[in-house]
Scaffold this active site. Structure first.
Site, short mmCIF file in Angstrom:
data_model
loop_
_atom_site.label_atom_id
_atom_site.label_comp_id
_atom_site.label_asym_id
_atom_site.label_seq_id
_atom_site.Cartn_x
_atom_site.Cartn_y
_atom_site.Cartn_z
N ARG A 59 7.93 90.89 53.06
CA ARG A 59 8.43 90.56 54.43
C ARG A 59 7.69 89.35 55.01
O ARG A 59 8.34 88.70 55.71
CB ARG A 59 8.36 91.77 55.27
CG ARG A 59 8.49 91.81 56.62
CD ARG A 59 9.14 93.30 57.63
NE ARG A 59 8.06 94.04 57.32
CZ ARG A 59 6.79 94.15 57.93
NH1 ARG A 59 6.53 93.12 59.01
NH2 ARG A 59 6.05 95.12 57.76
N TYR A 112 29.39 82.46 69.98
CA TYR A 112 29.70 83.61 69.23
C TYR A 112 29.78 85.08 69.73
O TYR A 112 28.78 85.37 70.41
CB TYR A 112 28.71 83.66 67.85
CG TYR A 112 28.88 84.62 66.70
CD1 TYR A 112 30.11 84.64 66.03
CD2 TYR A 112 28.07 85.66 66.78
CE1 TYR A 112 30.36 85.61 65.03
CE2 TYR A 112 28.28 86.70 65.85
CZ TYR A 112 29.52 86.65 64.86
OH TYR A 112 29.77 87.61 63.96
N LYS A 208 27.83 81.80 56.29
CA LYS A 208 29.28 81.26 56.23
C LYS A 208 29.14 80.15 55.08
O LYS A 208 29.16 80.35 54.12
CB LYS A 208 29.71 80.75 57.59
CG LYS A 208 29.32 81.89 58.80
CD LYS A 208 30.38 82.95 58.56
CE LYS A 208 30.16 84.21 59.46
NZ LYS A 208 29.87 84.08 60.83
C1 LIG Z 1 29.03 85.00 61.66
C2 LIG Z 1 28.65 84.21 62.82
C3 LIG Z 1 27.33 84.51 63.52
C4 LIG Z 1 26.59 85.80 62.85
O1 LIG Z 1 26.28 85.57 61.89
P1 LIG Z 1 25.81 86.97 60.83
O2 LIG Z 1 25.45 86.51 59.55
O3 LIG Z 1 27.43 87.65 60.74
O4 LIG Z 1 25.07 87.79 61.57
C5 LIG Z 1 26.71 83.65 64.47
N1 LIG Z 1 27.24 82.39 64.54
C6 LIG Z 1 28.62 82.18 64.18
C7 LIG Z 1 29.42 80.97 64.56
C8 LIG Z 1 29.29 82.82 63.24
O5 LIG Z 1 30.35 82.57 63.10
#
Ligand SMILES: *Cc1c(COP(=O)(O)O)cnc(C)c1O
Length: 388
Positions: A59, A112, A208
């Protein structure tokens, strides 16, 4: 479009990080371990005193996670980075490291959705106020920044794709002594390097494009040594949203192909966006690459955009006819995805909130994957014809 990265940044993605312990493996091993032992008392006490930096417990520090953090820091042109178990863990740790009760933050509108919800729940309970502002209106931003603790940006935003002049906004924040941070998930460091534009902290949902294969949920924050040290001291170890070694290993794998993936997403998405714009049944295409010029600091565009159908198109029939495009949230992987706006609007922004994130019920968000532009276009064209 020229390569968005300096040659050394590109090379840092490809070159193996062998510190002499990995048997010259071209792919690094995974340190899939929760703890690290000490050979004797003196070594252990030296680590606890901070005289020797070495892993103690995952951690805190794990070599595989550290390798990903170092790669990402280099890519973003930062001094340091911290990996998280999700993009939301990265966002919440970054914001919570700089606020206390009675403070106010400023955020661009259409952030978001779960960031919006974080601000409306956890921050609200902490008595931290949020002012939303149109990031395209620099005068309005300059008006609301004085007295704020954090300026939270996202550019382009991930549904209506509003793109801001990030350098200009960062300069305003600096002028008013406000810590600036930006969600850079859409552009990735390949197309936008906010730290070089003067932003203090850059945040990613690594789920992403950084991961790029739809097999990881992760996040990361990059910035100066001082800023990252603040996160480590104020929030990161205690909120506990640590990136796991296996996920870090998948991210290292994903990063190696980031430049070629981003170029392919960009080319395919721009082609499809331009063709959609020509159709009579399409009212508007929301893609930053269709404007006369990109905002300064944004050097290219990714595969995610949305468009709005004119009245009379059966969006359900359109969606159900698609086969290469899957109905699904998230984005940034190899696969093409579609999300109808009217589906997303079924879920309230927050209880008793009429906020819509700017989503038009006749809009559809597309993620253009790597299946091939012509195959994707053929399918879209046929589905649109059948539904109109
Ligand atoms: C998916 C997303 C997030 C959140 O990310 P996670 O990995 O799902 O917690 C934040 N900002 C944007 C623009 C996203 O598309």
């Amino acid at each position: 479009m020229t390569d968005g990265l300096e040659p050394f940044e590109l090379a840092s993605l490809i070159t193996a990080h062998d510190d002499g312990n990995f048997a010259e493996a071209v792919v690094p091993p995974i340190f899939q371990t929760s703890l690290f032992t000490f050979s004797n008392y003196d070594e252990m006490i030296a680590s606890y005193r901070g005289e020797k930096v070495r892993p103690i417990y995952t951690r805190g520090l794990n070599p595989t996670v550290r390798m990903f953090e170092e790669m990402l820091a280099k890519l973003e042109g930062g001094e340091d980075a911290l990996g998280f178990a999700s993009g939301m863990a990265a966002i919440s740790s970054a914001v919570l490291s700089f606020v206390e009760p009675g403070d106010r933050i400023v955020a661009v509108k259409h952030v978001y959705p779960d960031a919006f919800r974080l601000f409306g729940t956890v921050l609200k309970r902490m008595k931290v106020d949020v002012t939303y502002v149109d990031g395209r209106d620099e005068e309005a931003v300059a008006k609301v920044l004085p007295g704020a603790k954090v300026f939270y940006m996202e550019s382009p935003t991930s549904w209506v794709m509003e793109a801001h002049d990030v350098g200009a906004l960062a300069a305003l924040a600096k002028q008013h002594g406000v810590v600036s941070m930006i969600d850079n998930s859409w552009a990735t460091p390949y197309f936008q390097q906010p730290l070089k534009l003067g932003v203090d902290l850059v945040i990613h949902s690594a789920s992403k494009y950084l991961g790029g294969h739809s097999d990881v949920v992760a996040g990361v924050v990059a910035g100066s040594k001082e800023m990252i040290a603040r996160l480590k001291a104020e929030a990161y170890p205690y909120l506990g949203g640590k990136l796991s070694p296996f996920d870090a290993w998948l991210l290292i794998r994903g990063l190696r192909t980031l430049p070629i993936r981003m170029k392919a997403h960009e080319a395919a998405a721009l082609t499809i966006a331009k063709r959609l714009q020509e159709l009579d049944v399409v009212e508007q295409v929301c893609h930053p690459g269709l404007a006369n010029r990109l905002p300064s600091g944004l050097n290219g565009t990714s595969g995610l955009f949305s468009f709005i159908f004119r009245e009379g198109v059966d969006i359900r029939a359109f969606a159900d006819r698609l086969t290469l495009f899957k109905l699904g949230v998230s984005w940034g992987g190899h696969e093409s995805l579609i999300v109808p706006g009217e589906v997303v609007l079924q879920q309230k922004a927050q209880p008793n909130s009429a906020h819509t994130f700017g989503i038009n019920p006749r809009s559809v968000r597309l993620h253009i994957g790597l299946e091939g532009t012509e195959a994707l276009w053929k399918e879209l064209e046929e589905a649109i014809a059948a539904a109109s």
